[in-house]
Design an enzyme around this catalytic site. Structure first.
Site, PDB file in Angstrom:
ATOM      1  N   HIS A 112       0.858  -1.187   0.000  1.00 39.34           N
ATOM      2  CA  HIS A 112       0.000   0.000   0.000  1.00 39.34           C
ATOM      3  C   HIS A 112       0.899   1.244   0.000  1.00 39.34           C
ATOM      4  CE1 HIS A 112      -2.569   3.119   1.829  1.00 39.34           C
ATOM      5  NE2 HIS A 112      -3.553   2.475   1.230  1.00 39.34           N
ATOM      6  N   ARG A 115       1.144   3.712   1.774  1.00 39.90           N
ATOM      7  CA  ARG A 115       1.578   4.190   3.088  1.00 39.90           C
ATOM      8  C   ARG A 115       2.835   3.440   3.573  1.00 39.90           C
ATOM      9  NH1 ARG A 115       3.314   5.917   6.676  1.00 39.90           N
ATOM     10  NH2 ARG A 115       2.554   6.887   8.583  1.00 39.90           N
ATOM     11  N   LYS A 116       3.236   2.400   2.829  1.00 43.38           N
ATOM     12  CA  LYS A 116       4.437   1.631   3.194  1.00 43.38           C
ATOM     13  C   LYS A 116       5.600   2.051   2.289  1.00 43.38           C
ATOM     14  CE  LYS A 116       0.996  -0.645   5.146  1.00 43.38           C
ATOM     15  NZ  LYS A 116       0.494  -0.522   6.478  1.00 43.38           N
ATOM     16  N   LEU A 117       6.793   1.448   2.484  1.00 39.50           N
ATOM     17  CA  LEU A 117       7.959   1.917   1.724  1.00 39.50           C
ATOM     18  C   LEU A 117       7.886   1.566   0.245  1.00 39.50           C
ATOM     19  CD1 LEU A 117       9.052   2.271   4.642  1.00 39.50           C
ATOM     20  CD2 LEU A 117      11.298   1.720   3.730  1.00 39.50           C
TER      21      LEU A 117
END
Ligand SMILES: *Cc1c(COP(=O)(O)O)cnc(C)c1O
Length: 383
Positions: free
Chosen positions: A177, A179-181
């Site tokens: 997603h 929102r992750k790295l």
């Protein structure tokens, strides 16, 4: 507004997605297989099973262990709600354990306090990218035949005892997603060393088919598939995998940049009395997926008022990690006391941290936080 997170996406990802579209093969196919292999290798696992999200990956992991109604799985309440929900999907009961105040992670002590004869597994979260002490959990759980599953949604690029998080994991689930790295828009992966789980995991994500659709289409001969068990459609697309392969090549650079920015936060905020900041634990390194701070006990403002103050100064911060047991979906769900979880979820906030963040933007965040805590701030140009 200075955003809390911004994905690292370039022309290369756009090109790779376009090539997948032009190839005519957009559903799960050769790029998914290549992404599985490359990602699993990067996190130290023998096999990767690409799925549509970390949430579906967590469900697949619990399902693979044969867990269902009447079973209990220990989870942290202090996590994104998908951790606990994945257990509920199988009919099993998530049992909330408290966390360590410095890492936000389950520990052998907090897990031990909630084990029962019904406990079948522990789902440990590497929260915000901070590696959990998995060895001490295994030492507790292995003699009891309790499986340790890892929610590594945020942890791509973090390390544990000198190896990538994921190395030696029974089953670990990852998120792509934004929102992750690493991001593929939506997407996930389950990694493991056991080949039979990889084979069954690939079947379970694709309706229980005996022969994958990709193999049927690429093979010459006519093959009639069978549906061996009731399963799911948790597939990733080749368009997403094409993007993921490019993203994976950026991982080391993204982690290095985040750690550099986090080190600067540590320096600039070191003089705030009583402020606790997320940092590397003794047993590993974090990728700083989220840079959280816990407000001082004597903070003049409550956390939500600090968030409002930051917003008024052009800084988009976020509340800290949620506590699932406080959400309406878990109202009435049986649980013990979770004092550290409740303290962290009330008193923490997440500061902006993204790859192309400038020193000036970071200074703005630091000044805004200090001002909201009633501390003097460096005036323009001092740094
Ligand atoms: C983001 C996240 C998830 C869910 O990931 P999706 O890919 O959005 O399903 C699960 N667990 C944790 C700890 C997360 O941070």
């Amino acid at each position: 507004m200075i955003p809390v997170m911004r994905p690292v996406l370039g022309e290369e990802e756009a090109q790779a997605a376009a090539e997948a579209v032009r190839s005519g093969w957009v559903a799960q196919g050769p790029r998914v297989a290549a992404f599985e292999e490359a990602f699993a290798t990067r996190v130290g696992a023998a096999h990767g099973v690409a799925v549509s999200s970390c949430t579906t990956g967590l469900h697949l992991a619990v399902h693979l262990l044969g867990i269902g109604a009447g079973d209990e799985v220990v989870v942290p309440s202090l996590s994104f709600i998908a951790t606990a929900n994945a257990v509920r999907y199988t009919g099993a009961t998530p049992v909330f354990a408290d966390v360590d105040p410095d890492t936000g992670n389950l520990t052998a002590d907090t897990v031990k306090a909630v084990l029962t004869p019904r406990t079948k597994a522990v789902m440990v979260v590497h929260q915000a990218g901070v590696p959990a002490d998995v060895e001490s959990l295994r030492a507790l759980c292995d003699p009891l035949s309790v499986d340790v599953v890892e929610d590594a949604a945020c942890a791509a690029g973090s390390t544990y005892q000198g190896f990538p998080v994921g190395t030696g994991a029974l089953l670990a689930a990852w998120s792509f997603h934004p929102r992750k790295l690493l991001t593929t828009g939506e997407g996930g992966m389950v990694t493991m060393d056991r080949e039979e789980w990889a084979v069954r995991g690939r079947r379970l994500r694709e309706h229980g088919m005996s022969v994958s659709a990709a193999d049927r289409h690429s093979g010459g001969a006519a093959v009639v598939e069978e549906y061996l068990e009731t399963a799911f459609n948790y597939r990733l697309t080749d368009i997403q995998a094409a993007v993921g392969l490019v993203q994976l090549g950026r991982l080391d650079g993204i982690v290095a940049r985040r750690r550099e920015l986090a080190a600067r936060y540590h320096e600039l905020l070191a003089d705030v009395p009583g402020l606790r900041m997320v940092r590397d634990p003794e047993h590993g390194t974090t990728n700083y997926q989220s840079f959280w701070v816990r407000l001082p006990d004597d903070s003049p403002l409550e956390r939500n008022d600090v968030l409002a103050e930051l917003a008024s100064r052009g800084v988009s911060a976020r509340r800290g990690i949620m506590a699932s047991h406080l959400e309406p979906a878990y109202r009435g769900h049986p649980r013990g006391d979770l004092p550290v979880t409740e303290d962290l979820t009330r008193r923490t906030l997440i500061l902006p941290l993204f790859h192309d963040m400038t020193a000036g933007e970071q200074d703005t965040v630091v000044d805004a936080l200090k001002a909201s805590l009633g501390l003097p701030v460096a005036t323009g140009g001092v740094r």
